[in-house]
Motif scaffolding. Structure first.
Motif, PDB file in Angstrom:
ATOM      1  N   ASP A  87       0.825  -1.211   0.000  1.00  0.00           N
ATOM      2  CA  ASP A  87       0.000   0.000   0.000  1.00  0.00           C
ATOM      3  C   ASP A  87       0.861   1.265   0.000  1.00  0.00           C
ATOM      4  O   ASP A  87       0.537   2.257  -0.674  1.00  0.00           O
ATOM      5  CB  ASP A  87      -0.941   0.015   1.204  1.00  0.00           C
ATOM      6  CG  ASP A  87      -2.023  -1.061   1.108  1.00  0.00           C
ATOM      7  OD1 ASP A  87      -2.321  -1.498  -0.017  1.00  0.00           O
ATOM      8  OD2 ASP A  87      -2.560  -1.467   2.160  1.00  0.00           O
ATOM      9  N   GLU A  88       1.945   1.226   0.752  1.00  0.00           N
ATOM     10  CA  GLU A  88       2.854   2.373   0.809  1.00  0.00           C
ATOM     11  C   GLU A  88       3.471   2.644  -0.564  1.00  0.00           C
ATOM     12  O   GLU A  88       3.559   3.805  -1.003  1.00  0.00           O
ATOM     13  CB  GLU A  88       3.945   2.104   1.841  1.00  0.00           C
ATOM     14  CG  GLU A  88       4.929   3.242   2.028  1.00  0.00           C
ATOM     15  CD  GLU A  88       6.030   2.886   3.017  1.00  0.00           C
ATOM     16  OE1 GLU A  88       6.633   3.819   3.581  1.00  0.00           O
ATOM     17  OE2 GLU A  88       6.286   1.677   3.231  1.00  0.00           O
ATOM     18  N   ILE A  89       3.892   1.589  -1.254  1.00  0.00           N
ATOM     19  CA  ILE A  89       4.474   1.731  -2.586  1.00  0.00           C
ATOM     20  C   ILE A  89       3.452   2.325  -3.549  1.00  0.00           C
ATOM     21  O   ILE A  89       3.756   3.221  -4.347  1.00  0.00           O
ATOM     22  CB  ILE A  89       4.977   0.371  -3.109  1.00  0.00           C
ATOM     23  CG1 ILE A  89       6.192  -0.097  -2.306  1.00  0.00           C
ATOM     24  CG2 ILE A  89       5.320   0.453  -4.595  1.00  0.00           C
ATOM     25  CD1 ILE A  89       7.424   0.733  -2.519  1.00  0.00           C
ATOM     26  N   ASN A  90       2.228   1.839  -3.484  1.00  0.00           N
ATOM     27  CA  ASN A  90       1.196   2.335  -4.394  1.00  0.00           C
ATOM     28  C   ASN A  90       0.891   3.810  -4.155  1.00  0.00           C
ATOM     29  O   ASN A  90       0.657   4.564  -5.109  1.00  0.00           O
ATOM     30  CB  ASN A  90      -0.072   1.497  -4.263  1.00  0.00           C
ATOM     31  CG  ASN A  90       0.060   0.145  -4.946  1.00  0.00           C
ATOM     32  OD1 ASN A  90       0.919  -0.045  -5.806  1.00  0.00           O
ATOM     33  ND2 ASN A  90      -0.772  -0.805  -4.564  1.00  0.00           N
ATOM     34  N   GLU A  91       0.877   4.224  -2.910  1.00  0.00           N
ATOM     35  CA  GLU A  91       0.666   5.649  -2.619  1.00  0.00           C
ATOM     36  C   GLU A  91       1.790   6.484  -3.223  1.00  0.00           C
ATOM     37  O   GLU A  91       1.552   7.550  -3.795  1.00  0.00           O
ATOM     38  CB  GLU A  91       0.600   5.875  -1.110  1.00  0.00           C
ATOM     39  CG  GLU A  91      -0.703   5.439  -0.462  1.00  0.00           C
ATOM     40  CD  GLU A  91      -0.761   5.834   1.001  1.00  0.00           C
ATOM     41  OE1 GLU A  91      -0.451   7.005   1.315  1.00  0.00           O
ATOM     42  OE2 GLU A  91      -1.079   4.966   1.828  1.00  0.00           O
ATOM     43  N   LEU A  93       3.758   5.618  -5.793  1.00  0.00           N
ATOM     44  CA  LEU A  93       3.658   5.563  -7.246  1.00  0.00           C
ATOM     45  C   LEU A  93       2.585   6.515  -7.766  1.00  0.00           C
ATOM     46  O   LEU A  93       2.787   7.210  -8.766  1.00  0.00           O
ATOM     47  CB  LEU A  93       3.358   4.131  -7.696  1.00  0.00           C
ATOM     48  CG  LEU A  93       4.495   3.116  -7.520  1.00  0.00           C
ATOM     49  CD1 LEU A  93       3.988   1.696  -7.760  1.00  0.00           C
ATOM     50  CD2 LEU A  93       5.658   3.432  -8.456  1.00  0.00           C
ATOM     51  N   ASP A  94       1.448   6.544  -7.099  1.00  0.00           N
ATOM     52  CA  ASP A  94       0.361   7.435  -7.518  1.00  0.00           C
ATOM     53  C   ASP A  94       0.787   8.899  -7.416  1.00  0.00           C
ATOM     54  O   ASP A  94       0.471   9.715  -8.292  1.00  0.00           O
ATOM     55  CB  ASP A  94      -0.887   7.192  -6.673  1.00  0.00           C
ATOM     56  CG  ASP A  94      -1.532   5.836  -6.943  1.00  0.00           C
ATOM     57  OD1 ASP A  94      -1.184   5.204  -7.958  1.00  0.00           O
ATOM     58  OD2 ASP A  94      -2.373   5.408  -6.121  1.00  0.00           O
ATOM     59  N   LEU A  95       1.522   9.224  -6.360  1.00  0.00           N
ATOM     60  CA  LEU A  95       1.973  10.599  -6.176  1.00  0.00           C
ATOM     61  C   LEU A  95       3.001  10.980  -7.242  1.00  0.00           C
ATOM     62  O   LEU A  95       2.934  12.066  -7.842  1.00  0.00           O
ATOM     63  CB  LEU A  95       2.563  10.774  -4.778  1.00  0.00           C
ATOM     64  CG  LEU A  95       3.152  12.159  -4.458  1.00  0.00           C
ATOM     65  CD1 LEU A  95       2.100  13.254  -4.621  1.00  0.00           C
ATOM     66  CD2 LEU A  95       3.738  12.174  -3.050  1.00  0.00           C
ATOM     67  N   LEU A  96       3.967  10.107  -7.490  1.00  0.00           N
ATOM     68  CA  LEU A  96       4.982  10.380  -8.503  1.00  0.00           C
ATOM     69  C   LEU A  96       4.349  10.517  -9.883  1.00  0.00           C
ATOM     70  O   LEU A  96       4.744  11.380 -10.685  1.00  0.00           O
ATOM     71  CB  LEU A  96       6.033   9.271  -8.513  1.00  0.00           C
ATOM     72  CG  LEU A  96       6.953   9.211  -7.293  1.00  0.00           C
ATOM     73  CD1 LEU A  96       7.767   7.919  -7.299  1.00  0.00           C
ATOM     74  CD2 LEU A  96       7.887  10.421  -7.260  1.00  0.00           C
ATOM     75  N   ASP A  97       3.372   9.691 -10.172  1.00  0.00           N
ATOM     76  CA  ASP A  97       2.662   9.769 -11.443  1.00  0.00           C
ATOM     77  C   ASP A  97       1.934  11.102 -11.567  1.00  0.00           C
ATOM     78  O   ASP A  97       1.884  11.701 -12.643  1.00  0.00           O
ATOM     79  CB  ASP A  97       1.675   8.604 -11.535  1.00  0.00           C
ATOM     80  CG  ASP A  97       0.976   8.538 -12.879  1.00  0.00           C
ATOM     81  OD1 ASP A  97       1.660   8.551 -13.914  1.00  0.00           O
ATOM     82  OD2 ASP A  97      -0.269   8.495 -12.895  1.00  0.00           O
TER      83      ASP A  97
END
Length: 264
Positions: A87-91, A93-97
């Protein structure tokens, strides 16, 4: 080069060695800020040398960075939701995107990013890809300037992403593949996203250390030494990708610098 600040989420087991690898690969002209997973180590103690040089990931700091790298991680055999910091990685990734600063995703980092951002599936390889392989350039890229076709690079992984899904996605372009048909380099056509499956950041003895870690691990049966890596004369590691490492990371840093200049 413009002064730039790069964040690096260090997910590797050998964190201090990984930190040293990226410091060498990226050089002294950039400011590096290293992070470790905040959720992975909530109830676990870290070596004081790690906590002295890295800090838990803080998403509030990402907007102040000029570029970001997510390293590999020895979790390729796990389904993505099984990873404790999924979940931390996905947050992240979404922010960087969303903010679209230059992003470099390495090995498992590239797998996680392609899955999250482009719904590309992961598959386990029949056996570990481990060694120094020649890599064919398929498309021109600023990242591959001053790098010759069939360049040597270290690969060390148990998984691969779905080639057909990547080729059929108009937002992605495969720019290099290894001699054994594995992915080496992918870029986004629209975003500042680079996905590299080779561990170009490894230093000369990196694959040798990885092989001996696996020899000493009860979880890994019958590990094999890296292919095309040891000299036939003295059986010691050869650093055949040194110049490729230098050129690739300098090329990537130049894209970060150029992006910063256009957004100032």
């Amino acid at each position: 080069m413009e002064h730039i600040k790069i964040g690096i989420l260090n997910l590797m087991q050998n964190k201090l060695e990984t930190m040293a690898n990226f410091k060498i690969a990226l050089g002294d002209e950039v400011e590096l800020k290293f992070y470790y997973s905040a959720t992975r180590y909530v109830d676990r103690n870290l070596d004081e040398h790690i906590t002295e040089n890295m800090q838990p990931l803080d998403l509030n700091e990402i907007k102040d960075l000029d570029g970001f790298i997510i390293t590999g991680s020895p979790v390729e055999k796990l389904d993505f939701p099984q990873v404790s910091y999924f979940d931390e990685i996905n947050e992240l990734l979404d922010l960087l995107d969303q903010i679209n600063i230059p992003q470099l995703y390495v090995c498992w980092g590239a797998m996680a990013a392609l899955n999250r951002l482009y719904n590309i599936d992961k598959k386990i390889l029949p056996h570990k890809a481990f060694g120094i392989f020649q890599n064919q350039i398929l498309k021109n890229s600023l990242l591959l300037e001053n790098i010759s076709d069939n360049f040597p690079a270290p690969h060390a992984r148990y998984a691969e992403m779905n080639h057909e899904q990547i080729i059929n996605n108009p937002e992605l372009k495969v720019e290099a593949i290894s001699e054994n048909g594995l992915l080496t380099l992918i870029e986004s056509n629209k975003k500042n996203q680079t996905f590299i499956f080779s561990h170009l950041e490894y230093q000369k003895d990196g694959l040798d250390k990885e092989y001996h870690r696996e020899l000493n691990s009860p979880k890994i049966k019958h590990p094999l030494p890296a292919l095309n890596y040891y000299s036939s004369l003295d059986h010691k590691p050869m650093f055949s990708w040194r110049q490729t490492q230098r050129n690739f990371y300098q090329n990537w840093l130049q894209t970060v610098s150029s992006h910063k200049l256009t957004t100032c």
